[in-house]
Design a protein around this motif. Structure first.
Motif, PDB file in Angstrom:
ATOM      1  N   LYS A 124      45.734  42.170  36.450  1.00  0.00           N
ATOM      2  CA  LYS A 124      44.848  41.980  37.596  1.00  0.00           C
ATOM      3  C   LYS A 124      44.081  40.665  37.468  1.00  0.00           C
ATOM      4  CE  LYS A 124      42.669  43.327  41.345  1.00  0.00           C
ATOM      5  NZ  LYS A 124      42.041  44.619  41.543  1.00  0.00           N
ATOM      6  N   MET A 125      43.596  40.394  36.254  1.00  0.00           N
ATOM      7  CA  MET A 125      42.770  39.198  36.103  1.00  0.00           C
ATOM      8  C   MET A 125      42.790  38.718  34.652  1.00  0.00           C
ATOM      9  SD  MET A 125      40.944  37.337  38.128  1.00  0.00           S
ATOM     10  CE  MET A 125      40.528  38.270  39.572  1.00  0.00           C
TER      11      MET A 125
ATOM     12  N   THR B  88      43.525  25.350  34.234  1.00  0.00           N
ATOM     13  CA  THR B  88      44.552  25.390  35.276  1.00  0.00           C
ATOM     14  C   THR B  88      45.914  24.949  34.727  1.00  0.00           C
ATOM     15  OG1 THR B  88      43.616  23.328  36.070  1.00  0.00           O
ATOM     16  CG2 THR B  88      43.139  25.238  37.376  1.00  0.00           C
TER      17      THR B  88
ATOM     18  N   PRO C 290      49.278  32.971  39.041  1.00  0.00           N
ATOM     19  CA  PRO C 290      48.702  32.298  40.204  1.00  0.00           C
ATOM     20  C   PRO C 290      47.201  32.060  40.004  1.00  0.00           C
ATOM     21  CG  PRO C 290      49.106  34.626  40.672  1.00  0.00           C
ATOM     22  CD  PRO C 290      49.641  34.361  39.294  1.00  0.00           C
ATOM     23  N   ASP C 291      46.662  31.054  40.711  1.00  0.00           N
ATOM     24  CA  ASP C 291      45.249  30.680  40.528  1.00  0.00           C
ATOM     25  C   ASP C 291      44.296  31.852  40.756  1.00  0.00           C
ATOM     26  OD1 ASP C 291      46.003  28.197  39.912  1.00  0.00           O
ATOM     27  OD2 ASP C 291      45.396  27.258  41.807  1.00  0.00           O
ATOM     28  N   ASP C 292      44.650  32.766  41.698  1.00  0.00           N
ATOM     29  CA  ASP C 292      43.686  33.820  42.024  1.00  0.00           C
ATOM     30  C   ASP C 292      43.616  34.926  40.970  1.00  0.00           C
ATOM     31  OD1 ASP C 292      46.089  34.993  42.529  1.00  0.00           O
ATOM     32  OD2 ASP C 292      45.618  35.669  44.562  1.00  0.00           O
ATOM     33  N   LYS C 293      44.415  34.798  39.914  1.00  0.00           N
ATOM     34  CA  LYS C 293      44.314  35.780  38.819  1.00  0.00           C
ATOM     35  C   LYS C 293      43.524  35.224  37.639  1.00  0.00           C
ATOM     36  CE  LYS C 293      48.115  38.829  39.682  1.00  0.00           C
ATOM     37  NZ  LYS C 293      49.003  39.792  39.071  1.00  0.00           N
TER      38      LYS C 293
ATOM     39  N   TYR D  12      39.857  33.887  36.516  1.00  0.00           N
ATOM     40  CA  TYR D  12      38.479  33.783  36.997  1.00  0.00           C
ATOM     41  C   TYR D  12      37.832  32.500  36.462  1.00  0.00           C
ATOM     42  CZ  TYR D  12      34.036  35.078  38.872  1.00  0.00           C
ATOM     43  OH  TYR D  12      32.890  35.086  39.617  1.00  0.00           O
TER      44      TYR D  12
ATOM     45  N   ARG E 175      35.748  43.508  42.209  1.00  0.00           N
ATOM     46  CA  ARG E 175      37.136  43.036  42.163  1.00  0.00           C
ATOM     47  C   ARG E 175      37.957  43.685  41.054  1.00  0.00           C
ATOM     48  NH1 ARG E 175      36.538  36.662  42.434  1.00  0.00           N
ATOM     49  NH2 ARG E 175      38.797  36.724  42.143  1.00  0.00           N
TER      50      ARG E 175
END
Ligand SMILES: CC(C)(COP(=O)(O)OP(=O)(O)OC[C@H]1O[C@@H](n2cnc3c(N)ncnc32)[C@H](O)[C@@H]1OP(=O)(O)O)[C@@H](O)C(=O)NCCC(=O)NCCS
Length: 335
Positions: free
Chosen positions: A257-258, A270, A279-282, A284, A310
């Motif tokens: 999830k994260m 990054t 992906p970037d959205d995983k 934080y 979240r």
């Protein structure tokens, strides 16, 4: 505290908390007393603001505030805690341990206490210690807090390092659970003292490596950093830790999830995640608002994610960090 429980079915992250000093300092504010600029700092590090403490606010004060928050969010009282682990490289004093002061400040005496000096890896190590104590049945509720005031040990004339750090505390309460699906599935901790002078605080001439240290900023008792060496080490350490965690658990980036990484440098983070296929959205990121807060950073991230709703029960998360020592490590949890 005495050991008293049978091994639990599971382990859970029961509560989180955080604290920062009131003084928020932007890159432009910093440029008023350091020879630097927003144009230099922001693209190279991702940092826009950080919080800096004053002389009256001790590491134990920030830690006590964060732990109080985490204990309350866990629905517990301070006296429910069996152990408090404080990860810090900026203790109030050498003795007593900052953890002892925090236990006293939050009203949790006679809770067990220990400090961990593992720089930015400290909170990840503390989470592993908590997981193992709880898994063994020894303890039921453990607070782990990462608290650092690197503003007190940087040389403010050394612009290569002083612009990177902020002061903060981030806390996590880890508790026994009846649910076997809540668990710490994987953990690793590593060190290489032979690379210690890439990021260190020498006390006197004898602490400077033979042949001198090209990055020595001329002031003892302040943080010395070989930025390029640390950067190279950290990119690889991060990737290796996450790859190992996935390999040993049989999970794939899609299952996670994260990823909650130590906030060292946005470019470093990054580039590592792209190579790992996340992906970037995983991933934080909050270094833009807090800077590198050393042992606190992962606690701040986890607290913000929790507050934003979240993370849910059953999610897999990876904590991963690297720092002075040199040290690096990770753990993978099912929440
Ligand atoms: C710190 C870091 C951003 C510096 O980037 P870098 O490309 O290695 O920068 P350098 O130190 O080589 O300096 C490059 C130039 O910028 C200048 N510079 C350094 N810091 C500056 C600052 N704060 N403001 C303005 N200029 C600065 C240097 O004087 C140098 O100028 P010169 O070429 O005219 O001599 C980068 O090395 C890094 O992020 N390293 C990892 C640090 C880290 O994460 N530490 C914590 C680990 S837990």
């Amino acid at each position: 505290m005495t050991s008293k429980n049978a091994p639990p079915a599971g382990i859970r992250i029961a509560g989180t908390g955080m604290a920062v000093p009131p003084r928020k300092v932007s890159n432009d504010d910093l440029a008023k007393f350091v020879d630097t600029s927003d144009e230099w700092i922001r693209p190279r590090t991702g940092i826009v603001t950080r919080y800096l403490s004053d002389d009256k606010q001790l590491t134990s004060d920030l830690a006590a505030q964060a732990v109080t928050d985490a204990v309350s969010n866990a629905g517990l009282k301070p006296t429910d805690l069996d152990l408090l682990v404080c990860a810090t490289m900026t203790p109030d004093v050498i003795c007593p341990a900052t953890a002892c002061r925090v236990v006293d400040k939050i009203g949790a005496v006679p809770c067990g206490a220990m400090d961990l000096n593992l720089a930015c890896t400290g909170l990840v190590a503390g989470l592993s210690i908590a997981a193992n104590f709880i898994q063994s049945g020894a303890y039921k509720h453990i607070a782990v807090v990462g608290a650092d005031r690197l503003s007190t040990i940087v040389n403010w004339d050394d612009r290569r390092t002083c612009v990177l750090f902020g002061d903060a505390a981030g806390a996590v309460v880890v508790s026994a659970s009846d649910n076997p699906d809540q668990r710490c599935l994987y953990q690793q901790l590593n060190s290489d003292g032979g690379m210690g002078d890439a990021l260190y605080v020498p006390r006197s001439e004898q602490d400077i490596p033979q042949g001198g240290h090209e990055g020595f900023n001329g002031k003892y008792d302040t943080l010395q950093m070989n930025g390029r060496e640390v950067y190279k080490f950290a990119v690889h350490a991060l990737q290796d830790c996450v790859k190992d965690a996935l390999k040993h658990t049989g999970l794939a980036p899609d299952d996670i999830k994260m990823v909650i990484p130590h906030q060292s440098n946005i470019r470093m983070l990054t580039s590592a995640w792209k190579k790992l296929g996340f992906p970037d959205d995983k991933i934080y990121i909050n270094i833009d608002r807090f800077g590198n807060t050393s042992a606190a950073s992962i606690g701040l991230c986890l607290h913000e994610l929790t507050e934003q709703g979240r993370l849910e029960e059953g999610d897999y998360v990876i904590f991963v960090a690297q720092g002075g020592g040199l040290t690096w490590g990770a753990s993978l949890w099912q929440l």
